[in-house]
Design a protein around this motif. Structure first.
Motif, PDB file in Angstrom:
ATOM      1  N   ASP A 121      -4.244 -15.119  36.805  1.00 34.62           N
ATOM      2  CA  ASP A 121      -5.464 -15.382  37.579  1.00 34.62           C
ATOM      3  C   ASP A 121      -6.318 -14.129  37.711  1.00 34.62           C
ATOM      4  OD1 ASP A 121      -4.872 -17.999  37.868  1.00 34.62           O
ATOM      5  OD2 ASP A 121      -4.022 -17.815  39.892  1.00 34.62           O
ATOM      6  N   GLY A 122      -5.701 -12.969  37.580  1.00 35.84           N
ATOM      7  CA  GLY A 122      -6.441 -11.728  37.655  1.00 35.84           C
ATOM      8  C   GLY A 122      -7.170 -11.380  36.366  1.00 35.84           C
ATOM      9  N   LEU A 123      -6.928 -12.183  35.310  1.00 35.19           N
ATOM     10  CA  LEU A 123      -7.581 -11.940  34.030  1.00 35.19           C
ATOM     11  C   LEU A 123      -8.842 -12.795  33.921  1.00 35.19           C
ATOM     12  CD1 LEU A 123      -4.416 -12.007  31.735  1.00 35.19           C
ATOM     13  CD2 LEU A 123      -5.574  -9.972  32.632  1.00 35.19           C
ATOM     14  N   ALA A 124      -9.737 -12.371  33.061  1.00 34.20           N
ATOM     15  CA  ALA A 124     -10.971 -13.132  32.839  1.00 34.20           C
ATOM     16  C   ALA A 124     -10.624 -14.482  32.217  1.00 34.20           C
ATOM     17  CB  ALA A 124     -11.900 -12.346  31.924  1.00 34.20           C
ATOM     18  N   PRO A 125     -11.406 -15.534  32.525  1.00 29.94           N
ATOM     19  CA  PRO A 125     -11.125 -16.858  31.951  1.00 29.94           C
ATOM     20  C   PRO A 125     -10.971 -16.855  30.432  1.00 29.94           C
ATOM     21  CG  PRO A 125     -12.747 -17.045  33.683  1.00 29.94           C
ATOM     22  CD  PRO A 125     -12.527 -15.576  33.490  1.00 29.94           C
ATOM     23  N   PRO A 126     -11.817 -16.137  29.673  1.00 28.14           N
ATOM     24  CA  PRO A 126     -11.603 -16.123  28.217  1.00 28.14           C
ATOM     25  C   PRO A 126     -10.246 -15.532  27.830  1.00 28.14           C
ATOM     26  CG  PRO A 126     -13.801 -15.338  28.749  1.00 28.14           C
ATOM     27  CD  PRO A 126     -13.040 -15.399  30.040  1.00 28.14           C
ATOM     28  N   VAL A 127      -9.772 -14.574  28.622  1.00 29.47           N
ATOM     29  CA  VAL A 127      -8.474 -13.963  28.328  1.00 29.47           C
ATOM     30  C   VAL A 127      -7.354 -14.969  28.601  1.00 29.47           C
ATOM     31  CG1 VAL A 127      -6.911 -12.066  28.874  1.00 29.47           C
ATOM     32  CG2 VAL A 127      -9.390 -11.688  28.874  1.00 29.47           C
ATOM     33  N   ARG A 128      -7.453 -15.667  29.745  1.00 28.58           N
ATOM     34  CA  ARG A 128      -6.436 -16.679  30.048  1.00 28.58           C
ATOM     35  C   ARG A 128      -6.418 -17.743  28.966  1.00 28.58           C
ATOM     36  NH1 ARG A 128      -8.703 -16.558  35.289  1.00 28.58           N
ATOM     37  NH2 ARG A 128      -9.469 -18.706  35.045  1.00 28.58           N
ATOM     38  N   HIS A 129      -7.601 -18.163  28.554  1.00 31.06           N
ATOM     39  CA  HIS A 129      -7.694 -19.170  27.497  1.00 31.06           C
ATOM     40  C   HIS A 129      -7.056 -18.647  26.213  1.00 31.06           C
ATOM     41  CE1 HIS A 129     -10.395 -21.806  24.741  1.00 31.06           C
ATOM     42  NE2 HIS A 129      -9.214 -22.362  24.956  1.00 31.06           N
ATOM     43  N   PHE A 130      -7.346 -17.407  25.871  1.00 29.32           N
ATOM     44  CA  PHE A 130      -6.772 -16.799  24.676  1.00 29.32           C
ATOM     45  C   PHE A 130      -5.238 -16.780  24.757  1.00 29.32           C
ATOM     46  CE2 PHE A 130      -4.944 -13.029  22.684  1.00 29.32           C
ATOM     47  CZ  PHE A 130      -5.354 -13.199  21.368  1.00 29.32           C
ATOM     48  N   LEU A 131      -4.708 -16.384  25.921  1.00 29.30           N
ATOM     49  CA  LEU A 131      -3.257 -16.313  26.077  1.00 29.30           C
ATOM     50  C   LEU A 131      -2.614 -17.688  25.959  1.00 29.30           C
ATOM     51  CD1 LEU A 131      -2.983 -13.729  28.989  1.00 29.30           C
ATOM     52  CD2 LEU A 131      -2.342 -13.376  26.592  1.00 29.30           C
ATOM     53  N   GLU A 132      -3.245 -18.712  26.492  1.00 27.81           N
ATOM     54  CA  GLU A 132      -2.699 -20.063  26.387  1.00 27.81           C
ATOM     55  C   GLU A 132      -2.643 -20.519  24.933  1.00 27.81           C
ATOM     56  OE1 GLU A 132      -4.171 -21.743  30.769  1.00 27.81           O
ATOM     57  OE2 GLU A 132      -5.464 -21.920  28.997  1.00 27.81           O
ATOM     58  N   ILE A 133      -3.713 -20.222  24.176  1.00 25.96           N
ATOM     59  CA  ILE A 133      -3.716 -20.593  22.760  1.00 25.96           C
ATOM     60  C   ILE A 133      -2.675 -19.782  22.005  1.00 25.96           C
ATOM     61  CG2 ILE A 133      -5.107 -20.710  20.669  1.00 25.96           C
ATOM     62  CD1 ILE A 133      -5.867 -22.703  22.901  1.00 25.96           C
ATOM     63  N   ALA A 134      -2.636 -18.482  22.291  1.00 26.64           N
ATOM     64  CA  ALA A 134      -1.692 -17.603  21.600  1.00 26.64           C
ATOM     65  C   ALA A 134      -0.248 -17.993  21.889  1.00 26.64           C
ATOM     66  CB  ALA A 134      -1.936 -16.157  22.006  1.00 26.64           C
ATOM     67  N   ALA A 135       0.026 -18.430  23.121  1.00 24.59           N
ATOM     68  CA  ALA A 135       1.394 -18.796  23.494  1.00 24.59           C
ATOM     69  C   ALA A 135       1.912 -19.946  22.639  1.00 24.59           C
ATOM     70  CB  ALA A 135       1.456 -19.168  24.969  1.00 24.59           C
ATOM     71  N   VAL A 136       1.005 -20.840  22.215  1.00 27.33           N
ATOM     72  CA  VAL A 136       1.420 -21.955  21.361  1.00 27.33           C
ATOM     73  C   VAL A 136       1.940 -21.444  20.024  1.00 27.33           C
ATOM     74  CG1 VAL A 136       0.590 -23.989  20.122  1.00 27.33           C
ATOM     75  CG2 VAL A 136      -0.131 -23.583  22.481  1.00 27.33           C
ATOM     76  N   LEU A 137       1.400 -20.345  19.540  1.00 25.69           N
ATOM     77  CA  LEU A 137       1.807 -19.795  18.247  1.00 25.69           C
ATOM     78  C   LEU A 137       3.194 -19.163  18.302  1.00 25.69           C
ATOM     79  CD1 LEU A 137      -1.566 -18.141  17.187  1.00 25.69           C
ATOM     80  CD2 LEU A 137      -0.570 -20.258  16.299  1.00 25.69           C
ATOM     81  N   GLY A 138       3.649 -18.809  19.492  1.00 25.66           N
ATOM     82  CA  GLY A 138       4.962 -18.198  19.627  1.00 25.66           C
ATOM     83  C   GLY A 138       4.877 -16.960  20.484  1.00 25.66           C
ATOM     84  N   ARG A 139       6.046 -16.405  20.807  1.00 24.09           N
ATOM     85  CA  ARG A 139       6.037 -15.201  21.626  1.00 24.09           C
ATOM     86  C   ARG A 139       5.346 -14.061  20.888  1.00 24.09           C
ATOM     87  NH1 ARG A 139      11.138 -11.680  24.013  1.00 24.09           N
ATOM     88  NH2 ARG A 139       9.833 -10.059  24.961  1.00 24.09           N
ATOM     89  N   SER A 140       5.550 -13.953  19.587  1.00 26.04           N
ATOM     90  CA  SER A 140       4.800 -13.000  18.775  1.00 26.04           C
ATOM     91  C   SER A 140       3.832 -13.790  17.909  1.00 26.04           C
ATOM     92  CB  SER A 140       5.749 -12.170  17.912  1.00 26.04           C
ATOM     93  OG  SER A 140       6.495 -12.993  17.046  1.00 26.04           O
ATOM     94  N   PHE A 141       2.678 -13.247  17.681  1.00 26.51           N
ATOM     95  CA  PHE A 141       1.665 -13.987  16.925  1.00 26.51           C
ATOM     96  C   PHE A 141       0.719 -13.020  16.240  1.00 26.51           C
ATOM     97  CE2 PHE A 141       0.167 -13.273  21.210  1.00 26.51           C
ATOM     98  CZ  PHE A 141      -1.147 -12.844  21.047  1.00 26.51           C
ATOM     99  N   SER A 142       0.069 -13.529  15.238  1.00 24.74           N
ATOM    100  CA  SER A 142      -0.952 -12.755  14.538  1.00 24.74           C
ATOM    101  C   SER A 142      -2.284 -12.928  15.258  1.00 24.74           C
ATOM    102  CB  SER A 142      -1.073 -13.237  13.093  1.00 24.74           C
ATOM    103  OG  SER A 142      -2.308 -12.842  12.523  1.00 24.74           O
ATOM    104  N   PRO A 143      -3.030 -11.868  15.536  1.00 27.83           N
ATOM    105  CA  PRO A 143      -4.341 -12.036  16.168  1.00 27.83           C
ATOM    106  C   PRO A 143      -5.278 -12.871  15.313  1.00 27.83           C
ATOM    107  CG  PRO A 143      -4.008  -9.770  15.427  1.00 27.83           C
ATOM    108  CD  PRO A 143      -2.695 -10.451  15.313  1.00 27.83           C
ATOM    109  N   GLY A 144      -5.093 -12.803  13.995  1.00 32.00           N
ATOM    110  CA  GLY A 144      -5.910 -13.627  13.117  1.00 32.00           C
ATOM    111  C   GLY A 144      -5.645 -15.104  13.317  1.00 32.00           C
ATOM    112  N   ASP A 145      -4.362 -15.475  13.500  1.00 29.77           N
ATOM    113  CA  ASP A 145      -4.025 -16.877  13.747  1.00 29.77           C
ATOM    114  C   ASP A 145      -4.625 -17.353  15.065  1.00 29.77           C
ATOM    115  OD1 ASP A 145      -2.630 -16.932  11.408  1.00 29.77           O
ATOM    116  OD2 ASP A 145      -0.635 -16.808  12.329  1.00 29.77           O
TER     117      ASP A 145
END
Length: 915
Positions: free
Chosen positions: A251-275
């Motif tokens: 909640d302390g992060l900007a909404p775009p950051v939270r959104h990014f983390l939610e999408i990234a989490a689907v890719l796995g604990r480690s992920f490619s920034p390009g993906d």
């Protein structure tokens, strides 16, 4: 590492032992998530690096389960893409490469191999970790493995239990005590915690990760007062569960950051920034500010190639915070993204399994491709994918039947026979085209046959054959299934009639069916003791399979040929056949038969008196069959081990193994196997002085000899032993029947000295003819059989008053028994000698001592000398024409006898012998 001093000391002791003594070891670290397992592994790497160890580090990941052996490949810098496309069974090939690479590194100096998060490891990785530490135990190789003990999967837990039972050290990381919690808070905060913060921290349950996240959350929220009076919380809103901490931090992060983390989490604990950028429809440059903020917040961290959620539970909380339908849709999007790139479809399949919708045509096509790609290297993974694809397939989908067949084949290959059976039975409850139903009935028949349910296998094959208009290929499959089932049921008449009909109309049949018919007919001829005819048929089957289709080679007639040659003690030709069959099994990737060559080799080793090798080969074969869940040759291995146990005097183990072998009777070698199991159980009864019970067990075998004489061919001592028991049970009629059958076999097969020796041995016992027994002694190739005949001759000579010759014969019998590691039989002969007034000590010069260099067998000395020259286990195996499993077994025996634990010690002792 506060509160983990004991763990650090255990690691340090293990490393010092490897450094000083050249001895490896295993440390098993477990605990709930966040207990500091990864930190301990990192600390171990730092210690080892300072001591000059070579380091290898790997981590299992949840989505990485789809990639077989990923943790080990990463640790040893191996790249799956380097796999050879010309090798069908990539798994076995890659495993050999991994073991060889690790062995070379360990031969060069001490190695620390750390493997983290094994609760997510794929089945192949766990299987390798079951075998490799033992195979490489003589090297200065330290293994540290870590897993979460709260994960619902138990495969890693079973691995840890097995390794611990074999001497590994288990270290469980428990929650921190109150003093350690205070130390952690002090270190994190730079000041002493106040009492109210300690009370709040107690809600973390002593979990270091939760404790750290609690403090981080408090800091992110600005909820800490770091006054001189001590650190204290400024808000009562602090959570007791990490989900609330993570949510607060996000909640302390900007909404775009939270959104990014939610999408990234689907890719796995480690992920490619390009993906992650592609999932968002953006370029990597545009998502960099989000990454930068998440990095600054401590949610993410970077590696050389990827971005990683700093803490596993943070990643899990982010992922699980997504609504289920949204999470499913994002997994599907990720899967489609990876599919669109081309290349391997396996990474996409991990997402498609979680994100595909029922009837999702494109996702199902991707899963189908992934199954085909991964099947050769990991049938277990292929089965997971195939079953999931079938679950997502609509019943009206034209591809459902094909997916059912593929899922069935994958489950059967993976040893999941019950699931394969369930899939077929479920499919058969629906209306299917006649040909489709017949195909499923044939498949079910083969599954039931492999699992030992031969009567049910026959019924399923019959159901497939009820349709008279089956296409040629399907009819071949059904008839082949019927052949297997009838042979497994020992229904020689029907099996022979079907096989003869097939061969008479061979121009209308496929080569697999022809080869199968030849093998079954050869086994029937063997059971009738028509040995030359049987061998000719089987050799022709081997020749045809060698120039035929893959389906024909999957019948593996070479294994049947090797078994027959073993029966008549044509040892050299049998070993050649076993080696060729082993190469064929490996080339075809036919995993269900992988244990066969080793187990048949164990029979050959036992027949030539190489008892240690026989045990090692049988145990190696059983490891394979148990791991895969297939039991085509389990009964043979159990009978070999049971026979060794009986000869050593371990009657309880022999009886148990005979009963286990009887429970796993399948394949068309069932006749010999069934008889051998029965005979072994009867031999145990006779050893316990219960001749009546032994004879009761043998009655069926003796009474069936007019129709099934082949049971006397499988072991050159069976006929004589049956005569001996029948006479002891006062049943001369059955003793006569055995001798008549043995001599009939010998007359019909004059080119086989082994059967002539068996007949002479039986006749000599029945009629009290020393000349016949002397003939048997000269003609027996099997050292134990020769010892048995020599003992019988000595006993007969003693009864006739020729004490001098009796003693000589009994002395020779003891020597042969001892060479065959038959302590119980040697002890019996010593008792006979004592009755003749001869004291034959157990520690006579002819016997090897129990320990020391002189205690080593010839094979053990050869292994020792090669290892002392610096050869690896694999190189030693190649030099001696043994399997690497056998070499590893011999090394364990050598270490035990010499009282050492490393190759360094062995080299020193071996060099001393040359001085």
């Amino acid at each position: 590492m506060q509160g983990r001093e004991h763990g650090q000391q255990v690691v340090l002791d293990l490393l010092r032992s490897a450094e000083a003594q050249g001895r490896g070891g295993i440390l098993l670290v477990e605990g709930e998530p966040g207990m500091g397992k990864t930190s301990l592994l990192t600390e171990a790497n730092e210690m080892a690096a300072g001591m000059g160890f070579s380091l290898a580090t790997g981590t299992a990941e949840e989505l990485g389960q789809i990639l077989p052996m990923a943790p080990l490949l990463t640790a040893l810098d191996q790249v799956p893409a380097e796999s050879r496309p010309d090798v069908p069974d990539q798994r076995m090939w890659l495993a050999q490469r991994l073991r060889s690479r690790l062995e070379r590194r360990a031969a060069a100096g001490p190695v620390l191999l750390t493997l983290d998060d094994l609760h997510w490891a794929d089945p192949t990785t766990l299987l390798l970790l079951r075998a490799m530490p033992r195979q490489l135990s003589s090297y200065p190789l330290v293994w540290i493995m870590a897993r979460s003990n709260t994960d619902h999967r138990n495969d890693a837990g079973r691995l840890f239990a097995l390794l611990e039972s074999e001497g590994a050290t288990r270290l469980e990381l428990f929650p921190l005590d109150a003093d350690a919690v205070t130390d952690v808070l002090t270190e994190l905060l730079g000041t002493t915690p106040a009492e109210d913060l300690l009370v709040l921290a107690a809600g973390a349950g002593g979990n270091p990760f939760l404790l750290v996240e609690l403090v981080a959350g408090l800091r992110d929220e600005g909820a800490l007062d770091l006054s001189a009076a001590g650190a204290r919380p400024t808000s009562a809103r602090l959570p007791h569960r990490i989900q609330a901490v993570v949510k607060h931090r996000l909640d302390g992060l900007a909404p775009p950051v939270r959104h990014f983390l939610e999408i990234a989490a689907v890719l796995g604990r480690s992920f490619s920034p390009g993906d992650a950028a592609e999932m968002l429809g953006e370029s990597p440059a545009l998502v960099w500010p989000c990454v930068e903020e998440a990095l600054s917040a401590g949610v993410l961290m970077t590696t050389s190639e990827e971005i990683v959620f700093r803490h596993e539970l943070v990643w899990q909380c982010v992922l699980e915070g997504l609504p289920g339908p949204m999470r499913q849709a994002l997994h599907r999007q990720a899967g489609e993204m990876l599919l669109d790139r081309g290349g391997s479809v396996v990474p996409a399949a991990a997402h498609l399994m979680k994100g595909a919708r029922y009837g999702d045509t494109r996702a199902l096509a991707g899963l189908d491709e992934a199954v085909a790609e991964v099947f050769p290297s990991s049938p277990q993974t292929a089965a997971e994918l195939a079953v999931r694809a079938l679950e997502l397939t609509d019943r009206s989908d034209p591809g459902r039947f094909a997916r059912t067949v593929v899922a069935t084949e994958a489950c059967a290959a993976a040893g999941r026979l019950d699931q394969a059976t369930e899939l077929v039975r479920s499919a058969l409850t629906h209306r299917l085209p006649v040909s489709a139903a017949a195909q499923l009935h044939s498949a079910l028949s083969m599954i039931l046959y492999v699992s030992g349910q031969v009567a049910e296998a026959r019924d399923e094959a019959a159901a497939a054959l009820r349709e008279s208009l089956l296409p040629g290929g399907l009819r071949d499959d059904a008839e082949l299934a019927m052949l297997h089932a009838l042979a497994g049921l020992h229904d020689n008449q029907k099996a022979g009639e079907l096989a003869t009909t097939i061969l008479e109309n061979h121009e209308l049949r496929g080569d697999a069916l022809i080869v199968g018919a030849m093998v079954v007919l050869s086994v029937i001829r063997w059971d009738q003791a028509r040995l030359s005819e049987a061998l000719e048929l089987c050799r022709e089957a081997v020749r045809r399979a060698g120039i035929g289709s893959a389906e024909a080679r999957r019948i593996h007639p070479g294994l049947a040929l090797a078994s027959m040659l073993a029966d008549v003690r044509h040892i050299d030709e049998a070993r050649t056949a076993v080696r060729a069959a082993a190469e064929e099994v490996e080339a075809l990737g036919h995993i269900a038969w992988a244990g066969g060559p080793a187990i048949l080799s164990s029979r050959l080793d036992l027949a030539t008196g190489r008892v240690e090798d026989a045990v090692a080969q049988a145990e190696a074969g059983l490891e394979i069959t148990e791991a895969l869940g297939t039991h085509l040759f389990t009964s043979v291995a159990n009978c070999v081990l049971g026979t060794v146990a009986l000869r050593r005097g371990d009657l309880r183990t022999a009886e148990s193994l005979a009963e286990q072998g009887h429970a796993h009777l399948a394949h068309y070698g069932v006749t010999y196997r069934q008889a051998r199991c029965v005979v072994l159980r009867a031999q145990v009864a006779e050893a316990r002085c219960d001749t009546r019970a032994a004879m009761e067990r043998l009655t069926g075998i003796v009474d069936e000899l007019p129709r099934h004489r082949g049971v006397l061919v499988g072991d050159p001592t069976i006929a004589a032993w049956l005569v001996r028991v029948a006479l002891a049970a006062d049943d001369p009629g059955r003793a006569d029947a055995v001798v008549e059958a043995a001599e009939s076999i010998a007359r019909a097969n004059p080119d086989f000295p082994a059967v002539e020796a068996a007949a002479a041995h039986a006749r000599g016992l029945l009629d009290g003819e020393p000349d016949a027994l002397e003939r048997a002694v000269k003609e027996h190739v099997d050292p134990w059989a020769r010892a048995s005949a020599t003992e019988d001759l000595g006993k007969m000579l003693a009864a006739g008053g020729d004490r001098c010759q009796a003693v000589l014969s009994l002395e020779r019998a003891i020597a042969d028994y001892e060479d065959s590691d038959a302590q119980r039989d040697a002890a019996r002969v010593r008792r006979r000698l004592r009755r003749l007034g001869v004291r034959h000590r157990h520690w006579a010069s002819a016997e090897r001592p129990v320990t020391g260099w002189a205690s080593l067998t010839e094979t053990e000395r050869s292994v020792s000398e090669l290892v002392a020259q610096g050869l690896t286990n694999q190189q030693t195996a190649d030099q001696m024409f043994l399997s690497v499993h056998t070499v590893a077994f011999h090394l364990r025996q050598v270490f035990r006898k010499l009282g050492i634990s490393s190759r360094v010690d062995l080299t020193r002792i071996a060099l001393r012998q040359e001085e």
